[in-house]
Design a protein around this motif. Structure first.
Motif, short mmCIF file in Angstrom:
data_model
loop_
_atom_site.label_atom_id
_atom_site.label_comp_id
_atom_site.label_asym_id
_atom_site.label_seq_id
_atom_site.Cartn_x
_atom_site.Cartn_y
_atom_site.Cartn_z
N THR A 260 0.82 -1.21 0.00
CA THR A 260 0.00 0.00 0.00
C THR A 260 0.86 1.27 0.00
O THR A 260 0.55 2.23 -0.71
CB THR A 260 -0.95 0.00 1.20
OG1 THR A 260 -1.85 -1.10 1.08
CG2 THR A 260 -1.77 1.29 1.27
N LEU A 261 1.93 1.31 0.78
CA LEU A 261 2.80 2.50 0.77
C LEU A 261 3.42 2.69 -0.60
O LEU A 261 3.49 3.83 -1.10
CB LEU A 261 3.89 2.37 1.83
CG LEU A 261 4.88 3.53 1.87
CD1 LEU A 261 4.19 4.82 2.28
CD2 LEU A 261 6.05 3.22 2.80
N ALA A 262 3.87 1.62 -1.22
CA ALA A 262 4.45 1.73 -2.56
C ALA A 262 3.43 2.26 -3.55
O ALA A 262 3.74 3.11 -4.40
CB ALA A 262 4.97 0.36 -3.01
N ALA A 263 2.19 1.77 -3.44
CA ALA A 263 1.15 2.25 -4.35
C ALA A 263 0.83 3.72 -4.11
O ALA A 263 0.64 4.50 -5.05
CB ALA A 263 -0.11 1.39 -4.17
N GLY A 294 0.57 -3.78 -9.18
CA GLY A 294 1.56 -3.10 -9.99
C GLY A 294 2.76 -2.60 -9.22
O GLY A 294 3.49 -1.73 -9.72
N VAL A 295 3.01 -3.12 -8.02
CA VAL A 295 4.20 -2.76 -7.25
C VAL A 295 5.10 -4.00 -7.14
O VAL A 295 4.64 -5.13 -7.33
CB VAL A 295 3.84 -2.22 -5.86
CG1 VAL A 295 2.99 -0.97 -5.99
CG2 VAL A 295 3.12 -3.27 -5.02
N VAL A 296 6.37 -3.76 -6.85
CA VAL A 296 7.36 -4.84 -6.89
C VAL A 296 7.44 -5.53 -5.54
O VAL A 296 7.81 -4.90 -4.54
CB VAL A 296 8.75 -4.29 -7.27
CG1 VAL A 296 9.78 -5.42 -7.32
CG2 VAL A 296 8.68 -3.57 -8.61
N PRO A 297 7.09 -6.84 -5.46
CA PRO A 297 7.27 -7.58 -4.21
C PRO A 297 8.60 -8.32 -4.21
O PRO A 297 8.98 -8.96 -5.19
CB PRO A 297 6.10 -8.56 -4.22
CG PRO A 297 5.87 -8.84 -5.68
CD PRO A 297 6.32 -7.62 -6.45
#
Length: 409
Positions: A260-263, A294-297
């Protein structure tokens, strides 16, 4: 007078007079007969001891006590006790021998890979899991062992896992057409390969508190502060500007859940934030959810070095996964690894770190202060009051949120 000699049975040399015994090999025959007689005596004694041990095992204690009157019986019982001692010693030796046996040979694929690249040292502490993980058919479909083998190995520090020459199972191809362009849109259930043993097979079935309700619960996170412990994304960007930290372009979110922070930072500042996640079993597909947004895990355990370069990150956030359950020594290594990853002037964000109040100043606050960072924000609140649950109030647990800045030189 002609001398005679005796041929030695063991060396074949002449040791005495005479040309040898009348029957060639007579001495050998005598030795063989003696050996046979000796073996017979030993076998007879062993059989007798075996029958005595059976008698001791089957005769009730009261009868044994009654039979202890005669001298012969006392000798017999003494012999039984000696036999029990011998059997116990043999059993112990067999146990030691079995425990010292070398492990089974590694699978061929593990041997081949170990010649190409080093295998993490922590993997050798769990050879059974590692061997099962590397026992597969090359150039075919990989076993469906993400939860049964891969995840347990990662949680035990076996990271990175050895590569395998097989095709990993994936979600249906049709799922890619359902992926949202907005990271705060509902997640498609088809983006996850839900295990057969999982109790939930949809995101709506999972508790919203785990971070999978991205359209409602997660959409409000990092936008509105509910108390002094919360730090919103707009506040983070403003504090970074005021502290001359520069723009937030790259970040690392440790234990960031569904990303969520990355988004949020991607939408507000076009920042790229990498999120470390662990699925923790079938009930929490964090990696798949973050990727669907759409964020990198990064599927990485907390006890391993962050897979980012030195002095490359503008901000490092430690989420709820970083707390007092991590051993103190391991936690200190984590903070210094965050320092390695941060550029000069970068920000270390400790978000809702929880611990016992009695340990806060003496252990955890002292640990953070040893970094020598500038304190931009430092807030402490009781865990039950801050929404951590009233059941923990008796343990006197607190939350800490801190924003610290790495020195510029």
């Amino acid at each position: 007078m002609r001398k005679t000699g005796v041929t030695s049975a063991s060396t074949g040399t002449t040791t005495g007079g005479g040309a040898g015994w009348p029957c060639g090999g007579g001495l050998n025959l005598g030795v063989k007969l003696n050996v046979v007689l000796l073996l017979s005596v030993v076998a007879t004694n062993l059989v007798s001891l075996y029958h005595l041990s059976l008698r001791a095992a089957t005769v009730p204690p009261l009868i044994l006590q009654h039979q202890q009157g005669g001298a012969g019986d006392e000798e017999e019982l003494a012999l039984i006790r000696q036999l029990d001692a011998i059997r116990a010693g043999v059993s112990q030796l067999n146990h030691l021998r079995s425990s010292s046996r070398p492990p089974p040979p590694p699978p061929p694929e593990l041997l081949l890979y170990s010649r190409l690249a080093p295998v993490a040292s922590a993997c050798s502490a769990h050879p059974d899991l590692l061997h099962r993980y590397m026992s597969y058919t090359p150039f075919a479909s990989c076993p469906d062992d993400a939860l049964s083998l891969a995840e347990p190995l990662l949680l035990r520090g076996c990271h990175p896992l050895p590569r395998r020459r097989c095709f990993s199972p994936t979600a249906p191809a049709s799922a890619s057409k359902l992926l949202p362009t907005d990271p705060f849109s509902p997640l498609p259930d088809a983006a996850v390969r839900w295990p057969k043993e999982a109790s939930c097979k949809s995101f709506s079935c999972l508790p919203p508190s785990l971070g999978f309700d991205v359209a409602r619960t997660e959409a409000a996170r990092f936008l509105r502060a509910r108390g002094p412990l919360d730090l919103t994304a707009p506040q983070l960007l403003r504090l970074a500007s005021l502290s001359r930290a520069g723009p937030i372009r790259l970040g690392l979110d440790v234990g960031g859940g569904t990303g969520t922070l990355a988004a949020r930072l991607k939408k507000l500042a076009n920042a790229t934030v990498v999120t470390t996640t662990m699925n923790l079993g079938a009930a929490a597909p964090y990696s798949e959810a973050a990727a669907a947004r759409g964020v990198v895990p990064l599927h990485a355990p907390l006890q391993q070095r962050f897979p980012v370069g030195d002095a490359t990150m503008d901000v490092v956030r430690a989420g709820h996964a970083v707390n007092r359950w991590i051993p103190v020594a391991a936690l200190e290594f984590l903070w210094y690894d965050a320092d390695r990853a941060l550029r000069p002037g970068g920000l270390l964000w400790v978000d809702h770190f929880w611990c016992r109040r009695s340990d806060l100043e003496g252990v955890y606050a002292a640990m953070l202060r040893r970094l020598g960072y500038k304190t931009i924000k430092w807030a402490v609140a009781d865990k039950s009051v801050a929404g951590g649950g009233g059941g923990n109030s008796g343990k006197d647990e607190v939350y800490l949120t801190a924003l610290l800045q790495k020195p510029f030189s």
